[in-house]
Design an enzyme around this catalytic site. Structure first.
Site, PDB file in Angstrom:
ATOM      1  N   HIS A   1       0.852  -1.190   0.000  1.00  0.00           N
ATOM      2  CA  HIS A   1       0.000   0.000   0.000  1.00  0.00           C
ATOM      3  C   HIS A   1       0.888   1.239   0.000  1.00  0.00           C
ATOM      4  O   HIS A   1       2.057   1.196   0.406  1.00  0.00           O
ATOM      5  CB  HIS A   1      -0.870   0.028   1.256  1.00  0.00           C
ATOM      6  CG  HIS A   1      -1.968  -0.984   1.255  1.00  0.00           C
ATOM      7  ND1 HIS A   1      -3.072  -0.865   2.065  1.00  0.00           N
ATOM      8  CD2 HIS A   1      -2.142  -2.128   0.540  1.00  0.00           C
ATOM      9  CE1 HIS A   1      -3.877  -1.883   1.871  1.00  0.00           C
ATOM     10  NE2 HIS A   1      -3.339  -2.669   0.954  1.00  0.00           N
TER      11      HIS A   1
ATOM     12  N   CYS B   1      -2.253  -0.416   7.451  1.00  0.00           N
ATOM     13  CA  CYS B   1      -1.489   0.833   7.371  1.00  0.00           C
ATOM     14  C   CYS B   1      -1.558   1.614   8.675  1.00  0.00           C
ATOM     15  O   CYS B   1      -0.577   2.216   9.090  1.00  0.00           O
ATOM     16  CB  CYS B   1      -1.973   1.655   6.183  1.00  0.00           C
ATOM     17  SG  CYS B   1      -1.606   0.841   4.607  1.00  0.00           S
TER      18      CYS B   1
ATOM     19  N   GLU C   1       0.975   3.841   1.920  1.00  0.00           N
ATOM     20  CA  GLU C   1       1.498   4.224   3.228  1.00  0.00           C
ATOM     21  C   GLU C   1       2.689   3.363   3.637  1.00  0.00           C
ATOM     22  O   GLU C   1       3.677   3.860   4.180  1.00  0.00           O
ATOM     23  CB  GLU C   1       0.420   4.107   4.315  1.00  0.00           C
ATOM     24  CG  GLU C   1      -0.806   4.958   4.065  1.00  0.00           C
ATOM     25  CD  GLU C   1      -1.937   4.196   3.395  1.00  0.00           C
ATOM     26  OE1 GLU C   1      -1.697   3.518   2.376  1.00  0.00           O
ATOM     27  OE2 GLU C   1      -3.073   4.297   3.888  1.00  0.00           O
TER      28      GLU C   1
ATOM     29  N   CYS D   1      -6.231   1.868   6.065  1.00  0.00           N
ATOM     30  CA  CYS D   1      -6.816   0.577   6.409  1.00  0.00           C
ATOM     31  C   CYS D   1      -6.171   0.086   7.715  1.00  0.00           C
ATOM     32  O   CYS D   1      -5.234   0.715   8.224  1.00  0.00           O
ATOM     33  CB  CYS D   1      -6.554  -0.420   5.280  1.00  0.00           C
ATOM     34  SG  CYS D   1      -4.823  -0.960   5.181  1.00  0.00           S
TER      35      CYS D   1
END
Length: 153
Positions: free
Chosen positions: A46, A79, A48, A76
């Site tokens: 992801h 993260c 992040e 999410c």
């Protein structure tokens, strides 16, 4: 947030969900990333996570206590956990995520006092722009699927 939006555009251009993130330390970008799940076939890549990894390498520490993370979509659980574990000071996010957001929408992991660190949260930064990127991306995918289905029939 402008740089996070730019990262999100970069992700969209290569067919990834357009989410971007940057980490700033003392006014300098020390980490950046955009989703790479599809290209890597790695569910952990992801925006992040990639930005946190780069910031840790840049600053040569896992403790990002004086760093702020800017991301185009509400984090999410994975993260958010990475932000807590890396001691991010503040998370600024764009669009809320009603399906997976845990910075106040579904849950508020970043502010949960049961963890050993809390991340300050500033929601809704350029939310309309961030949401539009996502909406346009998924609208395009649906249109392609519809066209392919029509052509197959």
């Amino acid at each position: 947030m402008q740089l996070a939006l730019q990262e999100a555009h970069d992700a969209g251009r290569i067919g990834e969900v357009p989410i971007g993130a940057v980490i700033v330390h003392d006014g300098v970008v020390v980490g950046r990333g955009h989703n790479l799940r599809e290209h890597s076939q790695d569910s952990t890549l992801h925006a992040e996570i990639l930005a946190i990894q780069e910031a840790c390498m840049t600053l040569k520490t896992w403790r990002l206590e004086d760093c702020d993370l800017f991301v185009t979509l509400e984090p999410c659980p994975m993260c958010a956990g990475a932000m807590i574990n890396s001691r991010i000071r503040t998370c600024y996010y764009g669009a809320a995520d009603p399906k997976a957001g845990v910075a106040g929408t579904l849950l508020d992991l970043l502010q949960d006092p049961r963890f050993n660190h809390q991340v300050q949260v500033v929601p809704g930064v350029r939310a309309d722009e961030a949401a539009k990127l996502l909406q346009d991306f998924f609208r395009g995918i649906r249109a392609k699927r519809k066209a392919a289905k029509k052509q197959a029939n």
